[in-house]
Design a protein around this motif. Sequence first.
Motif, PDB file in Angstrom:
ATOM      1  N   THR A  67       0.833  -1.196   0.000  1.00  0.00           N
ATOM      2  CA  THR A  67       0.000   0.000   0.000  1.00  0.00           C
ATOM      3  C   THR A  67       0.873   1.253   0.000  1.00  0.00           C
ATOM      4  O   THR A  67       0.657   2.183  -0.773  1.00  0.00           O
ATOM      5  N   ILE A  68       1.882   1.239   0.872  1.00  0.00           N
ATOM      6  CA  ILE A  68       2.721   2.428   0.982  1.00  0.00           C
ATOM      7  C   ILE A  68       3.594   2.611  -0.244  1.00  0.00           C
ATOM      8  O   ILE A  68       3.735   3.703  -0.770  1.00  0.00           O
TER       9      ILE A  68
ATOM     10  N   VAL B   8      -0.336   3.895  -2.653  1.00  0.00           N
ATOM     11  CA  VAL B   8      -0.453   5.311  -2.290  1.00  0.00           C
ATOM     12  C   VAL B   8       0.179   6.213  -3.354  1.00  0.00           C
ATOM     13  O   VAL B   8      -0.460   7.152  -3.835  1.00  0.00           O
TER      14      VAL B   8
ATOM     15  N   MET C  22      -1.768   8.888  -5.608  1.00  0.00           N
ATOM     16  CA  MET C  22      -1.365  10.288  -5.639  1.00  0.00           C
ATOM     17  C   MET C  22      -1.037  10.733  -7.059  1.00  0.00           C
ATOM     18  O   MET C  22      -1.327  11.851  -7.466  1.00  0.00           O
TER      19      MET C  22
ATOM     20  N   ASP D 247      -4.286  21.042 -11.268  1.00  0.00           N
ATOM     21  CA  ASP D 247      -3.424  21.949 -12.019  1.00  0.00           C
ATOM     22  C   ASP D 247      -2.171  22.221 -11.191  1.00  0.00           C
ATOM     23  O   ASP D 247      -2.020  23.285 -10.605  1.00  0.00           O
TER      24      ASP D 247
ATOM     25  N   ASP E 164       1.652  22.920 -10.797  1.00  0.00           N
ATOM     26  CA  ASP E 164       2.882  23.362 -11.445  1.00  0.00           C
ATOM     27  C   ASP E 164       3.713  24.155 -10.440  1.00  0.00           C
ATOM     28  O   ASP E 164       3.420  24.143  -9.239  1.00  0.00           O
TER      29      ASP E 164
ATOM     30  N   LEU F  10       2.673  24.609  -6.531  1.00  0.00           N
ATOM     31  CA  LEU F  10       3.340  23.530  -5.800  1.00  0.00           C
ATOM     32  C   LEU F  10       3.261  23.729  -4.293  1.00  0.00           C
ATOM     33  O   LEU F  10       3.024  22.804  -3.531  1.00  0.00           O
TER      34      LEU F  10
ATOM     35  N   GLN G  47       1.166  25.358  -2.410  1.00  0.00           N
ATOM     36  CA  GLN G  47      -0.160  25.126  -1.831  1.00  0.00           C
ATOM     37  C   GLN G  47      -0.798  23.955  -2.561  1.00  0.00           C
ATOM     38  O   GLN G  47      -1.931  24.057  -3.022  1.00  0.00           O
ATOM     39  N   TRP G  48      -0.073  22.865  -2.652  1.00  0.00           N
ATOM     40  CA  TRP G  48      -0.510  21.800  -3.560  1.00  0.00           C
ATOM     41  C   TRP G  48      -1.823  21.169  -3.148  1.00  0.00           C
ATOM     42  O   TRP G  48      -2.550  20.662  -3.976  1.00  0.00           O
ATOM     43  N   VAL G  49      -2.130  21.238  -1.861  1.00  0.00           N
ATOM     44  CA  VAL G  49      -3.386  20.635  -1.417  1.00  0.00           C
ATOM     45  C   VAL G  49      -4.569  21.398  -2.011  1.00  0.00           C
ATOM     46  O   VAL G  49      -5.595  20.824  -2.357  1.00  0.00           O
TER      47      VAL G  49
ATOM     48  N   SER H 225       8.124  17.420 -16.504  1.00  0.00           N
ATOM     49  CA  SER H 225       8.146  17.556 -15.046  1.00  0.00           C
ATOM     50  C   SER H 225       9.218  18.512 -14.563  1.00  0.00           C
ATOM     51  O   SER H 225       8.959  19.383 -13.753  1.00  0.00           O
TER      52      SER H 225
ATOM     53  N   ARG I 141       5.528  21.155 -15.188  1.00  0.00           N
ATOM     54  CA  ARG I 141       4.088  20.884 -15.281  1.00  0.00           C
ATOM     55  C   ARG I 141       3.833  19.515 -14.665  1.00  0.00           C
ATOM     56  O   ARG I 141       3.683  18.513 -15.363  1.00  0.00           O
ATOM     57  N   PHE I 142       3.782  19.477 -13.344  1.00  0.00           N
ATOM     58  CA  PHE I 142       3.684  18.183 -12.670  1.00  0.00           C
ATOM     59  C   PHE I 142       2.355  17.488 -12.957  1.00  0.00           C
ATOM     60  O   PHE I 142       2.294  16.279 -13.119  1.00  0.00           O
TER      61      PHE I 142
ATOM     62  N   ALA J 125      -4.543   1.046   5.726  1.00  0.00           N
ATOM     63  CA  ALA J 125      -4.039   1.742   4.545  1.00  0.00           C
ATOM     64  C   ALA J 125      -4.536   3.182   4.521  1.00  0.00           C
ATOM     65  O   ALA J 125      -3.778   4.120   4.260  1.00  0.00           O
TER      66      ALA J 125
ATOM     67  N   ILE K 282      -2.764   5.260   7.063  1.00  0.00           N
ATOM     68  CA  ILE K 282      -1.400   5.623   6.646  1.00  0.00           C
ATOM     69  C   ILE K 282      -1.432   6.738   5.611  1.00  0.00           C
ATOM     70  O   ILE K 282      -0.668   7.699   5.673  1.00  0.00           O
ATOM     71  N   SER K 283      -2.362   6.611   4.644  1.00  0.00           N
ATOM     72  CA  SER K 283      -2.455   7.661   3.620  1.00  0.00           C
ATOM     73  C   SER K 283      -2.719   9.009   4.260  1.00  0.00           C
ATOM     74  O   SER K 283      -2.085  10.002   3.921  1.00  0.00           O
TER      75      SER K 283
ATOM     76  N   MET L  93       0.302  10.294   5.941  1.00  0.00           N
ATOM     77  CA  MET L  93       1.296  10.778   4.993  1.00  0.00           C
ATOM     78  C   MET L  93       0.905  12.134   4.440  1.00  0.00           C
ATOM     79  O   MET L  93       1.718  13.030   4.307  1.00  0.00           O
TER      80      MET L  93
ATOM     81  N   VAL M  98       9.573  22.285  -0.272  1.00  0.00           N
ATOM     82  CA  VAL M  98       8.458  23.218  -0.332  1.00  0.00           C
ATOM     83  C   VAL M  98       7.172  22.516   0.098  1.00  0.00           C
ATOM     84  O   VAL M  98       6.368  23.048   0.856  1.00  0.00           O
ATOM     85  N   VAL M  99       7.014  21.281  -0.394  1.00  0.00           N
ATOM     86  CA  VAL M  99       5.787  20.563  -0.086  1.00  0.00           C
ATOM     87  C   VAL M  99       5.753  20.122   1.380  1.00  0.00           C
ATOM     88  O   VAL M  99       4.736  20.205   2.054  1.00  0.00           O
TER      89      VAL M  99
ATOM     90  N   ARG N 120       0.397  30.890 -18.615  1.00  0.00           N
ATOM     91  CA  ARG N 120       0.175  30.262 -17.311  1.00  0.00           C
ATOM     92  C   ARG N 120       0.815  31.100 -16.203  1.00  0.00           C
ATOM     93  O   ARG N 120       0.295  31.193 -15.110  1.00  0.00           O
TER      94      ARG N 120
END
Lengths: 328, 456
Positions: free
Chosen positions: A54-55, A59, A63, A71, A73, A77, A79-81, A287, A292-293, B14, B17-18, B21, B102-103, B453
Motif C-alpha cells: 500500500t505504501i 499510495v 497520488m 493543475d 505546477d 506547488l 499550496q498543492w493541497v 516535469s 508541469r507536474f 491503509a 497511513i495515507s 502521509m 516546499v511541499v 500560465r
Amino acid sequence: MASSVTEPRPSDSSPAAGAAAEPGETTPPGKRRKGLSEKNRPLWLLIPGGLLMTIVILVPLAMGIWMSLIDLDQYTLRQWVSAEFIGIQNYIEAALSSELLRSIWLSVSFAVISTVVTIPLGVAAAVVTQNAYRGRAVVRSIFLIPYVLPSFVVASVWRTMLQPDGIVNVTLTNMGMDGGLWLNGPNAYWTLVWVEIWAAWPFIYLLALSGLQAVDHEVHEASALDGALWWNKLRYVIFPYLKGPVSLAFLLATLNHINNFTLPYVLFGAPAPSDVNVLPILVYVTSFQSFRFGLSAAMAVVSLILIAIPLFIYLRAVRLDVHEGGKK
Amino acid sequence: MGMSKPRRIGTIAAAAISVLMLAACGGSGGSGGTTSGATGGKVDGTGKTLNVLMNVTAQYPQEQQAWFKEMSTKFKAETGADIQWETFATANDEMTRIQTSVVSGQGPDVYGLGTTFTPTAYSTGAFVKLGDNEWNQLGGKDKFVPAALGISGPDEANQIGIPFVSRPFVMAYNTELLAAAGIEKPATTWDEFTEHAKKLTTGDQYGVAVAYKDNFDPWKYIWGMSIQAGNPIIDGTEVRLDDPITKKAYETYFGWVTTDKVVDPSSVGWANPQALAAFAAGKAAYFPMTSPLSIPALDASAVKGKYKYALMPTVPPGETSNPSAGKPATSILSGDNLVVADYSKQKDLAFAFIKMITDKDVQLNYFKVFGQLPANQEAAKELATNEVIAPALESGAKSVATPFSGAWGDVQLSLTNVVVQSIPDLSSGAVSDSNLSQRLKDEQAKSQTALDRAKK
C-alpha cells in the motif's frame, strides 16, 4: 521427461495439500476440492506485505492519479493541497497538444524492436555456452560485460564514439563510407536501438541459460538415443523448455526498454532530438524543465494504461500468470 | 464472510497511513520561524544547526570540502552554530530538493541557486523576500556589485536572491592567431566577428569554436543577439520568439557552420568542454561563451600565455551600432544567488551565514580557490587590476539579466530546442528558411502557453 512429472513433487507434500487429503473432510465428487486451506486461510498474515504494498505502490499510484487531475505546477506547488481540480484537462492537453502519442509510439516500437533482436542473440549465446569446453568460463564472463556496465557508462562511451568526429565516423571514412550524424536526425533512433541491444542482450542470455540448465540430463540422452541431430534436437526438444523463461524475458526486457531513461538522456541530452523523444524523456522534460507536474502525471497515467493493455493480453497469451494445470 | 475482517483492517490501516502521509506532507505551508531583525547585533546560534544546500563544484571537490570545513569553523566562532552542508549536482537535482522541501515545509535553510533558475524558485513563493531589515542583516545592499542584483527578484520591492558569485561570459581569443592574421583588436560587433572568423579559418584551423550541441550555450547566443537588437524575448505578456530579430540571430549562429564555414563541421556534436578543448589545442582563434572558470584548463594547455579574454560583441548582426531599443549586453547575468527558505525556523542565523560568506575576504578567498568572481563590490574592485580577469569583471558589470518570469525555464528550453532540432540540417549544410520558420513558430506557441500560465 515423463518420469519427472509423475514423481511426487515437493509441493505436493505441503501442509495445505496434506490437510486437503484428511479423511474426515468430505468433498462432493466431481467438484474441485475446496479444503480447509481455502476456507480459513490465515490471510491476516498478509497484512505486513499488504501494508508495504500500500505504501510503496498503491499510495503513490493514487497520488499520481490525483496529481493528473489537478493543475499542479511551480506556481501551485507550495499550496498543492489546494491546487485547482481541473478534471481531465491535463489528459486532453497531453493527448492533443503534446508529443505524448508520438513518444509512446517511439518508445513502444523501440522497445519491441530491441527485444525482438536481442532474443535470438541471447538464446544463441546461451546455447553456445551450454556445453562445457575449454575457456567457457571466460566466454561467459565476456558475455556479461555489457550487462554489468552501468547504463550511464555505456551511454557515455557510445556517445563519445558516435560523435561527428568520433571513432566510428573516422573508421567509416577510412573505409570510404560517409558516417553522417548518429546522435541527431533519423539515424538517432537506430543509434538508440543499437546501443540498447548492445547493452541488453545478456539479460536474455541469462534467462535462456537458466532455461537450458533446467533441461534434465535424461532428455539429452533420450534424444541422442532416438538419433536426433543437433537442429532437430534443438528445435523439438530443447526450445520447448525455453518457452517459459524466454517469454518472461520478452516481457521484462520490453518493459525495461520502455522505462530506460538513462540511455537516451545521456546519449542525446534534453531537450532530445524529435526522433528520440521517447516517453521517459518527455515526462522528465515536462516535469523537471517545464515544471508541469499535473500534465506529466497525466502523461504517465495514459502511458501506463496504454502499456498495460497489450501487457495483459500478452500475459494471458503466454500464461505466465497461470500455474501448471491452469489454476490461477 | 470470514475474510472480511482482516480485509477491513487492512483497508483501515491503509487509509490511516495515507492520511498520516498527507498530513505529514501538507502540514506546513505557513511561514513560522522568527523574523525578528537582529540588526547589527550578533546572532546567537549556540546549539543550533544551519542546513545549507549548495551547488557541487565538480572541478574542485576536495577544495570545496576544505572550504566547507573552514566556513563551519568560522561560523561556529561567530555564532556558536554548526552547519550541515549538502550539495546538488544539477539544477534538476536541486528542483527535486526544492519540491520536496516546499511541499513538506522542511529542508535546507539556505539554498544556492543558479541565476537563471532564480525566477523559477521565486515563482514557488517559498523563499524570504528581502526587506530593509534583511538587507541590513546582510551588511547593506551597497555591499554587492549593482549589476549582480539584477536577477534577485522581479523588481526592487520583491527580491529573494542574494548575489554570491558571478560567472559572466566572455570570449577567449588566441593572441598569436589574431596577430598572424593582422587583426589588432578582437571584434566588437557580430558582423566584424564573422569577418575575423573568415580570415582566421585556414586548413584545419577554424575562426571560432562553438558548442552547438551544448544543453545551455545555444540559447545564450540567441538571447544575447536578440536583446542587443531590442528583443528581450519575453516582452510583457508576449513571447517574441518568432520575431525577425531572433530569426536573424539564429541565421547568424547557424551561418557560421552553413555559409561562412568558420567552425569545425564536427562542432554540431560538441558540448562546451569540447569547444574549449579545440581552442586549447590552438585549433580555433575565438572561443566565445566561456568564463574565467576556463583559466585552469587553458593554463595547462598549448595556448598557455597566448590567450586573453575579451567582451563578446555587443552589436547585433547586420548593425554597426545598437538600435535604440537594443541593449549592449555582454553576457547573461550569470552566477549564483543565495536564498533563505520561508519555512526556516532560524532565519537570523541564515542571514548571518550569508553575510559571512559575502564579506570581502571570504569572497576574495573563494575566487582564489574556485575562480568564481566575487559579488561583493569591494572584492570585485580589488580584482579589477588583474589583467586576465578584468574583461570578465567588466562583462559582469555590463551583463543583462534574463527576463524575470516563471516561464523563463520554458522559453530557454524552446530557444535551445530550435537548435537541437536544426542539427541534422546544420550537419547537411543548410537550414532552410521554411524549416527555421516552422520551428520558431512551434516553439513560440509552446513558450506563449507557458507565459500565459505564468500570468494567471
